[in-house]
Write a protein that holds these residues in place. Structure first.
Motif, PDB file in Angstrom:
ATOM      1  N   ALA A   1     -63.839  42.172  17.873  1.00 44.94           N
ATOM      2  CA  ALA A   1     -62.478  42.383  18.376  1.00 44.94           C
ATOM      3  C   ALA A   1     -62.460  42.891  19.804  1.00 44.94           C
ATOM      4  O   ALA A   1     -61.436  42.755  20.499  1.00 44.94           O
ATOM      5  N   CYS A   2     -63.572  43.493  20.292  1.00 49.52           N
ATOM      6  CA  CYS A   2     -63.578  44.050  21.643  1.00 49.52           C
ATOM      7  C   CYS A   2     -63.923  43.016  22.709  1.00 49.52           C
ATOM      8  O   CYS A   2     -63.875  43.317  23.899  1.00 49.52           O
TER       9      CYS A   2
ATOM     10  N   LEU B   1     -61.524  49.155  16.760  1.00 49.66           N
ATOM     11  CA  LEU B   1     -62.563  48.138  16.762  1.00 49.66           C
ATOM     12  C   LEU B   1     -62.682  47.413  15.434  1.00 49.66           C
ATOM     13  O   LEU B   1     -63.284  46.343  15.363  1.00 49.66           O
ATOM     14  N   SER B   2     -62.160  47.982  14.392  1.00 51.83           N
ATOM     15  CA  SER B   2     -62.226  47.350  13.077  1.00 51.83           C
ATOM     16  C   SER B   2     -61.118  47.938  12.214  1.00 51.83           C
ATOM     17  O   SER B   2     -60.529  48.976  12.555  1.00 51.83           O
ATOM     18  N   LYS B   3     -60.857  47.294  11.137  1.00 51.38           N
ATOM     19  CA  LYS B   3     -59.890  47.827  10.198  1.00 51.38           C
ATOM     20  C   LYS B   3     -60.477  49.063   9.515  1.00 51.38           C
ATOM     21  O   LYS B   3     -61.679  49.125   9.262  1.00 51.38           O
TER      22      LYS B   3
ATOM     23  N   ARG C   1     -71.469  43.887  17.637  1.00 50.18           N
ATOM     24  CA  ARG C   1     -71.102  44.603  16.421  1.00 50.18           C
ATOM     25  C   ARG C   1     -69.618  44.503  16.099  1.00 50.18           C
ATOM     26  O   ARG C   1     -69.238  44.417  14.927  1.00 50.18           O
ATOM     27  N   PHE C   2     -68.766  44.492  17.136  1.00 53.94           N
ATOM     28  CA  PHE C   2     -67.315  44.464  16.944  1.00 53.94           C
ATOM     29  C   PHE C   2     -66.732  43.284  17.717  1.00 53.94           C
ATOM     30  O   PHE C   2     -66.489  43.394  18.925  1.00 53.94           O
TER      31      PHE C   2
END
Length: 613
Positions: free
Chosen positions: A183-184, A239-241, A180-181
């Motif tokens: 960036a992690c 985790l997100s903008k 889902r994210f």
């Protein structure tokens, strides 16, 4: 908009401030689930004793919540112009907004969510509900969150406004977060690797009036398994903008009880009572076992030490004999448990029931002095109704904000989408078509119960008594009853049923009195079997009989004065029904009687009918 560092600081401050209350709530949850250790002395070889007392905390929570959730409130959306029937700013658009809320309730399974909401409110004296935009279905979704993982803006207890910001703790697996994210992921510089996919991570979900943000807190194994632990030093990362909150409001409510001071759960102060009951019960059972199988002792001779031949004492229930050496006598230690233990346990249970308003009727019991159902019901109502009334009034105060969040989510995220939703929600069943930018003209709404504190049966009795005393009209009765979907439509159905019964009785009476040919009734029955209601069937039968009577009759068969097609039918008499002839009429003339010959075609037809009869 707040920065991520500022959000971290606010979440840690809320966690620190709410920590003591969360500990009390955690204790209630452990006893509700039976997930706690029985506080008895540790003795070697002592069996593990489960809690053997009634699940009083679970019963107190469930009985209150189920009774409060047994009836649903009414949602009303006011019209901007109450004197306008259709179009913009009309009562029609107000009804559409109400149906939008009901359809969202139905798609979110709010009927079950409301029961969990009331369980939280009954057990913890606080609850947590949020409206989130579901981008897969393009619908708002109502979610009941765990109050143990809800961190809300600090407010004074007497302040009853919606919070300016709120954070929720969620837990996801490593695999779910990586999907889902991105960036992690460790390959993108994040802390989550693809090795241990079963590891759980704490995720914080932040809502304020401007933005919605997801942030990673840390792994559950490293920082504790409960929300009461501290997150200082956890690997916080966004985790997100942040994406803008298009609803323009915090789509969450965190209602709480009315108290003298701080928000506190009433059951939290009774945990010690429940633990002591369980402890006394366990000790009493152990003592009863000791009384059945008492400890034995042996007094030895002066010349030697007592010994058991074979080295092991044999149980008397086996029928074996114990052979002893150097034994003067054998004794038994009698330890009969006292009766005061169970009396104390009963007293503790009574104190718990009195403190929580948990009457025996909720468990299927009753007091010995009560014999009538009315007396039992009145006594249970005096204990439960005020508490249920407070739960209902708390919902009446906070649910309008949640309904406004539903409408704001539609209008903020999908303003020009054309919706066609079907609602199975009691009170607003059916289909609703709308466009948020057009039909959601205002977010105003009200939530009210028919009689706060009453269940469905009591509400029906109260409304029925008021209607019988002419204190309210039948229209008001239908509007206030929680199980009547559309009062106007229900009134039309009742009127239609009354007309249908009256028409059936009229047809039956005319058939019995001979005013209607039985073949007409057969014709009506045939039309009804073609999926026509009785009104359309009678109309069709009447048209058919008129058509037959208007058709030119063929010549009369041999032996008949007139053909069957010319005989009396449905429209032969007044009202379309064949009328019986007066006594003496319709008989053939006797010999010597003078028969007057009527003039004209109508008179001739009358004469032919008379002769044929």
């Amino acid at each position: 908009m707040r920065s991520f560092d500022e959000i971290i600081r606010l979440v840690l401050d809320m966690q620190r401030e709410q920590g003591p209350m969360l500990m009390h709530m955690r204790g209630i949850l452990d006893r509700y689930d039976g997930d706690w250790v029985l506080p008895v002395p540790e003795v070697p070889n002592e069996p593990n004793m489960p809690p053997l007392t009634p699940a009083l905390i679970g019963e107190a929570v469930d009985s209150m919540a189920m009774r409060a959730a047994s009836t649903q409130p009414m949602v009303e959306c006011p019209a901007i112009n109450p004197h306008k029937d259709t179009g913009r700013r009309s009562r029609q658009y107000a009804t559409t907004r109400r149906k939008i809320i009901a359809a969202t309730y139905d798609s979110s399974r709010w009927k079950l969510g409301r029961r969990r909401y009331y369980r939280h409110l009954s057990a913890y004296h606080t609850s947590s509900v949020v409206v989130i935009p579901d981008f897969e279905t393009m619908l708002p979704r109502i979610e009941v969150r765990d109050p143990l993982s809800t961190f809300v803006e600090p407010q004074a207890n007497e302040e009853l406004r919606p919070p300016k910001y709120v954070a929720f703790l969620n837990r996801f697996s490593s695999q779910s977060l990586r999907a889902r994210f991105p960036a992690c992921k460790s390959e993108n510089g994040g802390p989550i690797t693809g090795i241990d996919v079963k590891m759980l991570w704490d995720i914080v979900e932040w809502f304020d009036e401007d933005q919605i943000l997801f942030g990673l807190v840390g792994p559950v194994e490293s920082y504790g398994g409960h929300v009461s632990q501290s997150w200082q030093g956890a690997p916080w990362m966004p985790l997100s903008k942040p994406f803008p909150n298009r609803a323009g409001m915090v789509p969450a409510v965190v209602p709480h009880n009315v108290s003298l001071g701080k928000i506190s759960a009433r059951l939290g102060s009774l945990i010690g009572n429940v633990d002591l009951q369980a402890k006394l019960m366990a000790l009493n059972i152990i003592a009863q076992e000791k009384a059945i199988f008492p400890d034995m002792y042996a007094i030895g001779r002066m010349s030697g030490q007592p010994q058991v031949i074979g080295g092991e004492w044999k149980d008397g229930r086996e029928g074996a004999i114990n052979m002893l050496v150097d034994v003067e006598s054998v004794g038994v230690l009698r330890t009969d448990p006292g009766m005061a233990t169970m009396q104390i346990n009963d007293r503790l249970e009574r104190n718990f029931r009195v403190s929580t308003g948990l009457v025996p009727q909720t468990g299927g019991e009753t007091y010995g002095a009560l014999r009538t159902g009315r007396g039992i019901d009145a006594l249970a109502g005096m204990a439960l109704d005020p508490r249920i009334q407070e739960l209902h009034e708390i919902s009446e105060a906070w649910m309008p904000h949640l309904n406004s969040a539903i409408l704001a989510t539609y209008k903020g995220y999908w303003p020009d989408r054309e919706y066609t939703l079907f609602s199975g929600w009691p009170g607003d069943k059916g289909e609703v078509k709308f466009t948020p930018s057009e039909h959601i003209e205002t977010l105003s709404n009200t939530v009210s119960y028919t009689a706060a504190g009453a269940d469905v049966t009591q509400a029906t009795q109260i409304l029925g008594s008021m209607f019988g005393a002419k204190a309210i009209s039948l229209r008001t009765f239908r509007q206030r009853h929680p199980y009547i979907d559309d009062p106007e439509r229900e009134a039309q159905l009742v009127d239609e049923e009354q007309f249908e019964d009256a028409l059936k009785q009229t047809i039956l009476q005319q058939m019995i009195s001979g005013q209607m040919d039985p073949m007409v009734a057969v014709l009506i029955r045939n039309y009804m079997q073609k999926d026509l209601d009785i009104f359309a069937a009678v109309e069709k039968a009447n048209e058919e009989m008129q058509r037959r009577q208007a058709t030119e009759a063929p010549p009369a068969p041999e032996g008949m004065v007139m053909p069957p097609e010319a005989m009396a039918g449905l429209a032969a008499g007044p009202g379309g029904m064949a009328q019986p002839l007066p006594p003496g009429e319709g008989l053939p003339p006797a010999p010597g009687d003078q028969v007057a010959t009527p003039q004209g075609a109508a008179a001739m037809r009358q004469l032919m009918q008379t002769m044929g009869a």
